[in-house]
Scaffold this motif. Structure first.
Motif, PDB file in Angstrom:
ATOM      1  N   ALA A   1       0.845  -1.194   0.000  1.00 26.11           N
ATOM      2  CA  ALA A   1       0.000   0.000   0.000  1.00 26.11           C
ATOM      3  C   ALA A   1       0.878   1.240   0.000  1.00 26.11           C
TER       4      ALA A   1
ATOM      5  N   THR B   1      -0.732   8.539  -2.514  1.00 23.27           N
ATOM      6  CA  THR B   1      -0.508   9.646  -3.437  1.00 23.27           C
ATOM      7  C   THR B   1      -0.938  10.901  -2.703  1.00 23.27           C
TER       8      THR B   1
ATOM      9  N   THR C   1      -4.905   9.627  -0.846  1.00 21.74           N
ATOM     10  CA  THR C   1      -5.387   8.556  -1.705  1.00 21.74           C
ATOM     11  C   THR C   1      -4.505   7.325  -1.542  1.00 21.74           C
TER      12      THR C   1
ATOM     13  N   GLN D   1      -3.308   3.589  -2.752  1.00 24.69           N
ATOM     14  CA  GLN D   1      -3.252   2.795  -3.970  1.00 24.69           C
ATOM     15  C   GLN D   1      -2.260   1.639  -3.790  1.00 24.69           C
ATOM     16  N   LEU D   2      -2.347   0.663  -4.701  1.00 27.70           N
ATOM     17  CA  LEU D   2      -1.435  -0.473  -4.662  1.00 27.70           C
ATOM     18  C   LEU D   2      -0.069  -0.073  -5.202  1.00 27.70           C
ATOM     19  N   SER D   3       0.963  -0.631  -4.631  1.00 29.98           N
ATOM     20  CA  SER D   3       2.321  -0.368  -5.085  1.00 29.98           C
ATOM     21  C   SER D   3       2.604  -1.196  -6.347  1.00 29.98           C
TER      22      SER D   3
ATOM     23  N   GLN E   1      -6.063  -4.054  -1.116  1.00 25.97           N
ATOM     24  CA  GLN E   1      -7.211  -3.952  -2.024  1.00 25.97           C
ATOM     25  C   GLN E   1      -8.515  -3.814  -1.255  1.00 25.97           C
TER      26      GLN E   1
ATOM     27  N   ILE F   1      -8.812  -0.293   0.215  1.00 22.64           N
ATOM     28  CA  ILE F   1      -9.122   0.671  -0.846  1.00 22.64           C
ATOM     29  C   ILE F   1     -10.608   0.612  -1.186  1.00 22.64           C
TER      30      ILE F   1
ATOM     31  N   GLU G   1     -13.523   3.549  -0.469  1.00 19.48           N
ATOM     32  CA  GLU G   1     -14.383   4.029  -1.545  1.00 19.48           C
ATOM     33  C   GLU G   1     -15.853   3.813  -1.203  1.00 19.48           C
TER      34      GLU G   1
END
Length: 458
Positions: A45, A48, A271, A273-275, A302, A305, A309
């Protein structure tokens, strides 16, 4: 031995479902802290940077600025920020030349010509003052702790009460105000009122005070103005300044040509996000342990995330449903809330009531009228129903009735109850008194303003 076969249903929540519910009810601050901790322990993880508000469109940013300008509710924080730019504003605070009440009093005592014992007693008592400048404990109780005779402490207290700020060292409000009046050379009705009739004055019983003192009600009112100019907390100017706690609005409501628009504040949440690096490593690694470890971490990232959302989507849906139901509050100047229950929003969105409860927990909405918790927009109608008149509307009408009443003959709680009942708001006298207290409105006797003294005590 009897054997029985029975069927029963049981709901078991998976760890993922429990975690999703936990993320849903997190405040923005809690969610940010949770995401930061996840990134530290999960290499799959990464973050950004939050989008710059300017990148979201000049029009939206202009509307947000407009809302901030209209938000009188939080204008005091803007003033606090401006004070930070003034170097002199930091004098006397932790960021400047710190000056406490104890140091301020000690410097004055050092210039005193009192005896050593009396000075010692005054210094001890100065250290016992609370942040408002009051001595809450009795001198007799403090004598043993100070290791001094009670008469010496009494003299020390008398010396302390001659120091600045005026009123410091008082043991109650009446004494604090009396010290300040004597310092001004006041010997008239104001001094007598604070010593003997302070509670009556707070209840606005001007006629009773005037009769006891043999003066006119106009003189009582003049004395009231003098008393109101005094400082009831003389030590508060030296109290440490508390840094303001800012509320971060999760949602913003703005009025557009198409109607009310609800926007989620993405810029306040980093935010997740996946690496890309670790996802590639998971696919290419030939080491089973490395592959298993990275697979588990990727799945965890995942899921979080998706849960974040889902939180955003649920919160937006709930906020939009609230705004639709409470449209009058946002569009009409001085608009009132209508009765609204959690079950109303849950039914409209086809979700469980507990989901709505979790979604609105510690979430805030900014509009032209200020920043409000989402829970503010929920209230039951009379009798606990979801229909009729809300408590918000009743309080507004109650304030209006009081503002329009004859101040010489103010409306009693029972009369207010009857007037509201005549308008279709059947509530008890006790409820009227409760709402009146919550609005900070005095009782009928406290609101009575007589032009001329009348016989009898109110």
């Amino acid at each position: 031995m009897n054997l029985e076969l029975s069927l029963k249903q049981a709901l078991k929540l998976s760890p993922q479902m429990l975690q999703s519910m936990e993320i849903l009810q997190m405040s923005t601050l809690e969610l940010n802290e949770y995401i930061q901790e996840l990134v530290q322990e999960n290499p799959a993880a990464e973050l950004t940077e939050p989008a710059d508000p300017g990148d979201e469109g000049e029009e939206l940013w202009r509307r947000l600025q407009s809302l901030a300008d209209l938000d009188h509710q939080n204008r005091q924080y803007v003033t606090a920020d401006r004070d930070e730019l003034d170097p002199l504003a930091r004098v006397g605070t932790d960021g400047g030349l710190e000056d406490t009440l104890l140091l301020h009093l000690t410097r004055q005592l050092e210039r005193s010509h009192a005896s050593t014992l009396v000075l010692r007693g005054a210094q001890f008592l100065a250290a016992c003052l609370d942040e408002d400048g009051y001595l809450r404990d009795s001198v007799s109780d403090l004598a043993q702790a100070a290791g001094l005779p009670a008469p010496v402490l009494e003299d020390g207290l008398a010396l302390l009460q001659t120091l600045d700020p005026p009123g410091v060292g008082a043991q109650d409000l009446a004494q604090c105000l009396a010290i300040q009046l004597r310092r001004r050379g006041e010997t008239g009705p104001a001094l007598t009122i604070v010593q003997k009739h302070l509670e009556r004055l707070a209840r606005k019983q001007y006629h009773a005070i005037a009769q006891d003192l043999g003066i006119s009600q106009e003189e009582v009112r003049q004395a009231e103005e003098q008393i109101q100019s005094l400082d009831p907390r003389p030590g508060s100017a030296f109290a440490g300044r508390e840094e303001p706690h800012y509320l971060i609005p999760d949602l913003v409501v703005v009025e557009t040509e198409q109607g009310l628009s609800v926007t989620y504040q993405d810029s306040y949440t980093p935010t997740l996000q996946l690496s890309g690096y670790y996802c590639s490593l998971q696919k290419q690694s030939s080491d089973p342990e490395v592959k298993e470890y990275l697979t588990e971490k990727i799945k965890q990232a995942q899921f979080v995330i998706q849960a974040v959302e889902q939180r955003r989507s649920t919160l937006l849906d709930c906020a939009r449903a609230i705004v639709r139901r409470q449209e009058g509050f946002f569009l009409q100047p001085g608009g009132h809330l209508i009765p609204l229950r959690l079950s109303d929003v849950a039914q409209e969105l086809s979700i469980h009531e507990s989901t709505v409860s979790r979604a609105i927990r510690e979430k805030y909405l900014q509009c032209a009228r200020g920043v409000y918790p989402l829970s503010f927009f929920f209230s039951r109608g009379l009798g606990g129903s979801g229909e009729g008149t809300s408590a918000h509307q009743i309080k507004a009408r109650l304030s209006q009735l009081v503002s329009e009443e004859d101040k010489g003959h103010p409306l009693s709680d029972q009369k207010l109850c009857q007037l509201l009942e005549g308008e279709g708001c059947a509530i008890s006298r006790r409820t009227v008194a409760k709402y009146r207290d919550e609005l900070g409105i005095p009782s009928a006797s406290g609101r009575k303003h007589c032009g001329k003294p009348q016989g009898g005590t109110p």
